[in-house]
Write an enzyme that holds these catalytic residues in place. Sequence first.
Site, mmCIF file in Angstrom:
data_model
loop_
_atom_site.group_PDB
_atom_site.id
_atom_site.type_symbol
_atom_site.label_atom_id
_atom_site.label_comp_id
_atom_site.label_asym_id
_atom_site.label_seq_id
_atom_site.Cartn_x
_atom_site.Cartn_y
_atom_site.Cartn_z
ATOM 1 N N PHE A 193 -5.178 1.736 0.393
ATOM 2 C CA PHE A 193 -4.753 2.209 1.952
ATOM 3 C C PHE A 193 -4.905 3.835 1.785
ATOM 4 O O PHE A 193 -4.625 4.322 0.819
ATOM 5 C CB PHE A 193 -3.585 1.674 2.247
ATOM 6 C CG PHE A 193 -3.545 0.093 2.541
ATOM 7 C CD1 PHE A 193 -4.032 -0.501 3.703
ATOM 8 C CD2 PHE A 193 -3.369 -0.687 1.348
ATOM 9 C CE1 PHE A 193 -3.849 -1.811 4.031
ATOM 10 C CE2 PHE A 193 -3.254 -2.000 1.494
ATOM 11 C CZ PHE A 193 -3.750 -2.521 2.841
ATOM 12 N N GLU A 194 -5.240 4.411 2.841
ATOM 13 C CA GLU A 194 -5.215 5.939 3.024
ATOM 14 C C GLU A 194 -3.734 6.427 2.808
ATOM 15 O O GLU A 194 -3.529 7.586 2.289
ATOM 16 C CB GLU A 194 -5.668 6.306 4.350
ATOM 17 C CG GLU A 194 -4.789 5.860 5.535
ATOM 18 C CD GLU A 194 -5.489 6.643 6.666
ATOM 19 O OE1 GLU A 194 -5.211 7.668 7.009
ATOM 20 O OE2 GLU A 194 -6.218 5.690 7.581
#
Length: 260
Positions: free
Chosen positions: A50-51
């Site tokens: 995930f970012e």
Amino acid sequence: MLEYSRQEMMAIVAAREIRDEDIVFCGTGISMVAAMAAKHISAPHSIIFFETGGIDCELQELPLSVGDPRVMLGTTINAGLAESFAILQNPRTSHRVVAILGAAQIDPYGSLNSTCLGNYRHPKMRFPGAGGACDAAAYAGRVITFMKQERRRFVTALDYVSSPGMPQDPENRKRQGLSIPVDSIVITDMALFRFSKDSRRMYLWGYYPGITPDEVIKDVGFSIETRESREITSPSSEELRLVREKIDPLGLIIKRKPKA
């Protein structure tokens, strides 16, 4: 015939497209369901990140957003934004990255608009924006885009280009240090689209059971090829069990309404 919702079909179709060697850049919502389903269906050794910095997480429970603490459970590393995007931009890993995105509009080449409708300075409607989607589309080796099948969303020209699609000049894109995406797809609540290796335009690859190609193209705002289309296999009882009992048992994202 098993009953299932269009959302369940979308998540399962996407999960089938994720491969064991893929590194999955995952957003919020149905993207998470698809990534988790892939770990159980087709790609147990895929890596989800995930970012917000959770890299190679276990995802034992469905997170509500990319900032949910559950994206940090069992990770190889809890890092940050810079480290996550380094995976996208590193030539040793970027070709394995599958970015799962969504948007308000899409054009025939897969470019996305998640910024606004109408003039940018005086829009009819303003959206949250691309976030990390522009970087993901620019560097990932492959993109899976979730879209609602509506004519107003499948447009010839975007009101604003938030994320690039299939390159019209691959050599120029390569000179700029960006990826040349391969086998990118678009998944809607009616069908699955792929992109021609020659024209780089979207074409109808498959349609869901109970839906015809004519029904699909009626909700596309540009000409689209249908000659290679076929009916997509319905979800199996095991695939549905995984989504309903293992991945989203509370129905937080996937609704349980049977297909129309």
